[in-house]
Write a protein that holds these residues in place. Sequence first.
Motif, PDB file in Angstrom:
ATOM      1  N   HIS A  76      26.916  56.227  33.519  1.00 31.69           N
ATOM      2  CA  HIS A  76      26.401  57.570  33.275  1.00 31.69           C
ATOM      3  C   HIS A  76      26.469  58.301  34.611  1.00 31.69           C
ATOM      4  O   HIS A  76      26.937  57.709  35.591  1.00 31.69           O
ATOM      5  CB  HIS A  76      24.987  57.536  32.689  1.00 31.69           C
ATOM      6  CG  HIS A  76      23.951  56.942  33.580  1.00 31.69           C
ATOM      7  ND1 HIS A  76      24.030  55.654  34.076  1.00 31.69           N
ATOM      8  CD2 HIS A  76      22.806  57.465  34.117  1.00 31.69           C
ATOM      9  CE1 HIS A  76      22.972  55.416  34.836  1.00 31.69           C
ATOM     10  NE2 HIS A  76      22.213  56.499  34.883  1.00 31.69           N
ATOM     11  N   ASP A  80      22.908  58.066  41.664  1.00 37.10           N
ATOM     12  CA  ASP A  80      22.951  56.715  42.225  1.00 37.10           C
ATOM     13  C   ASP A  80      24.103  55.883  41.676  1.00 37.10           C
ATOM     14  O   ASP A  80      24.391  54.803  42.184  1.00 37.10           O
ATOM     15  CB  ASP A  80      21.602  55.986  42.017  1.00 37.10           C
ATOM     16  CG  ASP A  80      21.040  56.104  40.607  1.00 37.10           C
ATOM     17  OD1 ASP A  80      21.296  57.116  39.933  1.00 37.10           O
ATOM     18  OD2 ASP A  80      20.333  55.176  40.174  1.00 37.10           O
ATOM     19  N   HIS A  81      24.793  56.402  40.643  1.00 33.57           N
ATOM     20  CA  HIS A  81      25.851  55.632  39.975  1.00 33.57           C
ATOM     21  C   HIS A  81      27.267  56.164  40.202  1.00 33.57           C
ATOM     22  O   HIS A  81      28.231  55.455  39.913  1.00 33.57           O
ATOM     23  CB  HIS A  81      25.577  55.575  38.465  1.00 33.57           C
ATOM     24  CG  HIS A  81      24.298  54.882  38.140  1.00 33.57           C
ATOM     25  ND1 HIS A  81      24.250  53.565  37.741  1.00 33.57           N
ATOM     26  CD2 HIS A  81      23.009  55.290  38.203  1.00 33.57           C
ATOM     27  CE1 HIS A  81      22.987  53.205  37.550  1.00 33.57           C
ATOM     28  NE2 HIS A  81      22.207  54.233  37.829  1.00 33.57           N
ATOM     29  N   ASP A 184      21.841  52.110  32.684  1.00 35.18           N
ATOM     30  CA  ASP A 184      20.404  52.340  32.846  1.00 35.18           C
ATOM     31  C   ASP A 184      19.638  52.353  31.528  1.00 35.18           C
ATOM     32  O   ASP A 184      18.439  52.608  31.523  1.00 35.18           O
ATOM     33  CB  ASP A 184      20.147  53.675  33.579  1.00 35.18           C
ATOM     34  CG  ASP A 184      20.274  53.532  35.090  1.00 35.18           C
ATOM     35  OD1 ASP A 184      20.672  52.438  35.545  1.00 35.18           O
ATOM     36  OD2 ASP A 184      19.979  54.509  35.802  1.00 35.18           O
ATOM     37  N   HIS A 222      20.297  48.505  37.364  1.00 32.31           N
ATOM     38  CA  HIS A 222      19.344  48.244  38.449  1.00 32.31           C
ATOM     39  C   HIS A 222      18.746  46.844  38.249  1.00 32.31           C
ATOM     40  O   HIS A 222      18.777  46.311  37.153  1.00 32.31           O
ATOM     41  CB  HIS A 222      18.194  49.267  38.435  1.00 32.31           C
ATOM     42  CG  HIS A 222      18.643  50.674  38.693  1.00 32.31           C
ATOM     43  ND1 HIS A 222      18.640  51.239  39.951  1.00 32.31           N
ATOM     44  CD2 HIS A 222      19.134  51.631  37.854  1.00 32.31           C
ATOM     45  CE1 HIS A 222      19.093  52.485  39.874  1.00 32.31           C
ATOM     46  NE2 HIS A 222      19.403  52.753  38.614  1.00 32.31           N
TER      47      HIS A 222
HETATM   48 ZN   LIG Z   1      20.181  54.501  37.916  1.00 32.54          ZN
END
Ligand SMILES: [Zn+2]
Length: 243
Positions: A76, A80-81, A184, A222
């Motif tokens: 997604h 952070d990805h 996530d 994560h």
């Molecule tokens: Zn994330």
Amino acid sequence: MTIDRAKPEDWYSLKTVGDDVTYIGEPFIEEFYRCNIWHVRGRDGDMLVDSGMGVVSLTEWVPLVTERSVQAVASHTHFDHIGCHHEFENRVCHRCEADLLAAPTRKNTLADPYVTDEIFTKLPPLPYASTTYAVKAAPATRIVEDGDVIDLGDRHFEVIHTPGHSPGGIALWEKATGILFSGDIVYDGPLIEDTYHANAADYVRSMERLYDLPVRVVHGGHFASYGAERHREIIKNWLRERT
Ligand SMILES: [Zn+2]
Ligand SMILES: [Zn+2]
């Protein structure tokens, strides 16, 4: 208080986890914000699931990811990805978040409000600054839908659309090995259900769907990976509280 800066060569840590899968982490980001980057080796090419915050070049400092042709998939499009997606030629994303990958902003990637100096134990190298941090645009070169396949020659990952955490979230499922990259939507830590584009009804449907998969190992977006028993336990507990 000023926090130390990390050296670029120290930014990423690598760990092989079996099945020709390598975990790439960013150890100086606090665990809750630290995305898991997954590198999967196939016969004809490799797959990268997510690319981290993008504060240090992945292709420059992790040669593993550029040795062979690689498809950089976005589970997604939160900051952070997808931070290093712009470094890759082949970029894969679900239809519902293709616009975000093409035109990321601090708001739509959640960099605002999440990214502050407090998420780091060591700051990224200069010229990084949390106040101006932003993800670079990386328009998808392939847009996928539920049921599409990422083909590595001898390995095939089915795209499972898992909206809820975000509208274009996808999981990648290798039936032959029982490996699930879940992004996530589910991992073994606090799940985020209140982003600006989260959807509670979609979240429940995605969780119900993933519950039934005969997984052997789940590599999430994560926190640590886990097996079949923990997979059912996490989802069962989550569903019990919400349905
Ligand atoms: Zn994330
Ligand atoms: Zn996310």
